[in-house]
Design an enzyme around this catalytic site. Sequence first.
Site, PDB file in Angstrom:
ATOM      1  N   HIS A 179      46.115 -35.774   1.718  1.00  0.00           N
ATOM      2  CA  HIS A 179      44.932 -34.949   1.403  1.00  0.00           C
ATOM      3  C   HIS A 179      44.235 -35.498   0.152  1.00  0.00           C
ATOM      4  O   HIS A 179      44.146 -34.837  -0.890  1.00  0.00           O
ATOM      5  CB  HIS A 179      45.363 -33.494   1.178  1.00  0.00           C
ATOM      6  CG  HIS A 179      44.652 -32.515   2.055  1.00  0.00           C
ATOM      7  ND1 HIS A 179      44.671 -32.605   3.428  1.00  0.00           N
ATOM      8  CD2 HIS A 179      43.874 -31.433   1.764  1.00  0.00           C
ATOM      9  CE1 HIS A 179      43.969 -31.613   3.944  1.00  0.00           C
ATOM     10  NE2 HIS A 179      43.460 -30.896   2.962  1.00  0.00           N
ATOM     11  N   ASP A 183      37.750 -32.007  -0.790  1.00  0.00           N
ATOM     12  CA  ASP A 183      37.258 -31.347   0.421  1.00  0.00           C
ATOM     13  C   ASP A 183      36.862 -32.433   1.420  1.00  0.00           C
ATOM     14  O   ASP A 183      36.599 -33.580   1.044  1.00  0.00           O
ATOM     15  CB  ASP A 183      36.059 -30.458   0.085  1.00  0.00           C
ATOM     16  CG  ASP A 183      35.710 -29.492   1.210  1.00  0.00           C
ATOM     17  OD1 ASP A 183      36.528 -29.348   2.141  1.00  0.00           O
ATOM     18  OD2 ASP A 183      34.615 -28.889   1.165  1.00  0.00           O
ATOM     19  N   ASN A 185      38.799 -33.510   4.029  1.00  0.00           N
ATOM     20  CA  ASN A 185      39.919 -34.331   4.503  1.00  0.00           C
ATOM     21  C   ASN A 185      40.073 -34.300   6.017  1.00  0.00           C
ATOM     22  O   ASN A 185      40.380 -35.320   6.637  1.00  0.00           O
ATOM     23  CB  ASN A 185      41.220 -33.868   3.834  1.00  0.00           C
ATOM     24  CG  ASN A 185      41.222 -34.127   2.341  1.00  0.00           C
ATOM     25  OD1 ASN A 185      41.398 -35.248   1.902  1.00  0.00           O
ATOM     26  ND2 ASN A 185      41.023 -33.080   1.553  1.00  0.00           N
ATOM     27  N   MET A 188      37.350 -36.373   7.625  1.00  0.00           N
ATOM     28  CA  MET A 188      37.575 -37.786   7.291  1.00  0.00           C
ATOM     29  C   MET A 188      38.717 -38.368   8.106  1.00  0.00           C
ATOM     30  O   MET A 188      38.640 -39.509   8.594  1.00  0.00           O
ATOM     31  CB  MET A 188      37.904 -37.920   5.793  1.00  0.00           C
ATOM     32  CG  MET A 188      36.714 -38.179   4.898  1.00  0.00           C
ATOM     33  SD  MET A 188      35.848 -39.743   5.244  1.00  0.00           S
ATOM     34  CE  MET A 188      37.142 -40.943   4.939  1.00  0.00           C
ATOM     35  N   ARG A 190      39.720 -37.470  11.060  1.00  0.00           N
ATOM     36  CA  ARG A 190      39.273 -37.668  12.451  1.00  0.00           C
ATOM     37  C   ARG A 190      38.301 -38.833  12.547  1.00  0.00           C
ATOM     38  O   ARG A 190      38.335 -39.617  13.511  1.00  0.00           O
ATOM     39  CB  ARG A 190      38.654 -36.368  12.968  1.00  0.00           C
ATOM     40  CG  ARG A 190      39.680 -35.242  13.099  1.00  0.00           C
ATOM     41  CD  ARG A 190      39.107 -33.992  13.728  1.00  0.00           C
ATOM     42  NE  ARG A 190      38.177 -33.273  12.862  1.00  0.00           N
ATOM     43  CZ  ARG A 190      38.528 -32.366  11.948  1.00  0.00           C
ATOM     44  NH1 ARG A 190      39.814 -32.091  11.754  1.00  0.00           N
ATOM     45  NH2 ARG A 190      37.618 -31.730  11.229  1.00  0.00           N
ATOM     46  N   TYR A 220      46.849 -28.072  16.945  1.00  0.00           N
ATOM     47  CA  TYR A 220      46.596 -29.157  15.984  1.00  0.00           C
ATOM     48  C   TYR A 220      47.301 -28.869  14.658  1.00  0.00           C
ATOM     49  O   TYR A 220      48.046 -29.706  14.130  1.00  0.00           O
ATOM     50  CB  TYR A 220      45.086 -29.290  15.797  1.00  0.00           C
ATOM     51  CG  TYR A 220      44.597 -30.269  14.756  1.00  0.00           C
ATOM     52  CD1 TYR A 220      44.698 -31.646  14.959  1.00  0.00           C
ATOM     53  CD2 TYR A 220      43.978 -29.824  13.584  1.00  0.00           C
ATOM     54  CE1 TYR A 220      44.201 -32.545  14.021  1.00  0.00           C
ATOM     55  CE2 TYR A 220      43.491 -30.717  12.649  1.00  0.00           C
ATOM     56  CZ  TYR A 220      43.604 -32.073  12.873  1.00  0.00           C
ATOM     57  OH  TYR A 220      43.112 -32.965  11.940  1.00  0.00           O
ATOM     58  N   TYR A 221      47.106 -27.661  14.150  1.00  0.00           N
ATOM     59  CA  TYR A 221      47.740 -27.297  12.874  1.00  0.00           C
ATOM     60  C   TYR A 221      49.246 -27.123  13.030  1.00  0.00           C
ATOM     61  O   TYR A 221      50.016 -27.444  12.114  1.00  0.00           O
ATOM     62  CB  TYR A 221      47.101 -26.030  12.311  1.00  0.00           C
ATOM     63  CG  TYR A 221      45.715 -26.264  11.766  1.00  0.00           C
ATOM     64  CD1 TYR A 221      45.519 -27.027  10.619  1.00  0.00           C
ATOM     65  CD2 TYR A 221      44.593 -25.738  12.401  1.00  0.00           C
ATOM     66  CE1 TYR A 221      44.246 -27.263  10.119  1.00  0.00           C
ATOM     67  CE2 TYR A 221      43.315 -25.968  11.912  1.00  0.00           C
ATOM     68  CZ  TYR A 221      43.148 -26.728  10.774  1.00  0.00           C
ATOM     69  OH  TYR A 221      41.884 -26.965  10.282  1.00  0.00           O
TER      70      TYR A 221
END
Length: 329
Positions: A179, A183, A185, A188, A190, A220-221
């Site tokens: 990370h 902000d 992340n 970015m 993907r 995904y998470y």
Amino acid sequence: MKRYQPPLTLTPQMLALVAEISEQVGRLTAQRSEALTPQLRRGNRIRTIQASLAIENNTLSVEQVTAVLDGKRVLGLPREIQEVRNAFAAYDAMPGWQQQRQADLLAAHALLMQGLIDDAGRYRQGGVGIYREGRLLHMAPPASRVASLMRDLLRWLGASDWHPLIASCVFHYEFEFIHPFADGNGRMGRLWQTLILSQWRPVLAYLPVETVIRDQQESYYTALAAADQAAEATPFVEFMLAALRQALQEAGQSDQVNEQVTDQVVRLLQALPPGVALKSSELMQRLGLSHRPTFTQNYLKPALAAGLIEMTDPASPRSPVQQYRRKSL
């Protein structure tokens, strides 16, 4: 000094997915060698941007994103409109970047986050975590370690002999684990996976895998959290490879549908003369259709996706007074 090697366990599922995806990419490349028109590229890019930003809670629809990129007035939050413009600029610049270059990574973040945060294009200076519905999912490494961790990760990426499908997924996970920015992340990670894949097979630059991730956001998470718990990227790599397979399957189906609906789209254009705007009900009447779902799926949506027609009020796609007209090319 030993170079960094991301921890990963190769599984039979992973290898089977790589083989299946490689075969699908070969078919898609053959199908689209001439069929991937500028309009189709742009349509896929718009879907990619809309889905990637939707994951980050941007509320603009595909129609509104299209309108923003066409320079039209859109009713929306200024920040969300800026996010769309930035993302389009970043994806447009992607062919000029090298996946292992830190300067390119920082330049991409600067484009993505321009006007949105103060330190766009610079690594974070403070602590940061990944939160989901108020719950902490992951606490990133301290800011003091970010530069060295990213240096090791980019070096590994540049020297890796792993299959690009696996390497791109591993990078995506490791990037989200570090990370590195205050902000941006998620988008970015993907974007950079798309860059890696596009340098392996150019057709993947226009594969909107983000739409699959958006539709499976909870998974995904969950995959990110499972990889954290396992202390290796394996669960996330399996999830992302499955998402890529699904995106490729949908792209192949879309190509088949486009072939099947060509006649319907031609008929729709014949019912919609240049310079004339009509409601969907008026178009259906001209076409002699009474079943709205058939009209929407086989006539209207394909014509919109191909960029052949446009809405007169894209800011309100479901407006009862919405009309459609031929698009000036």
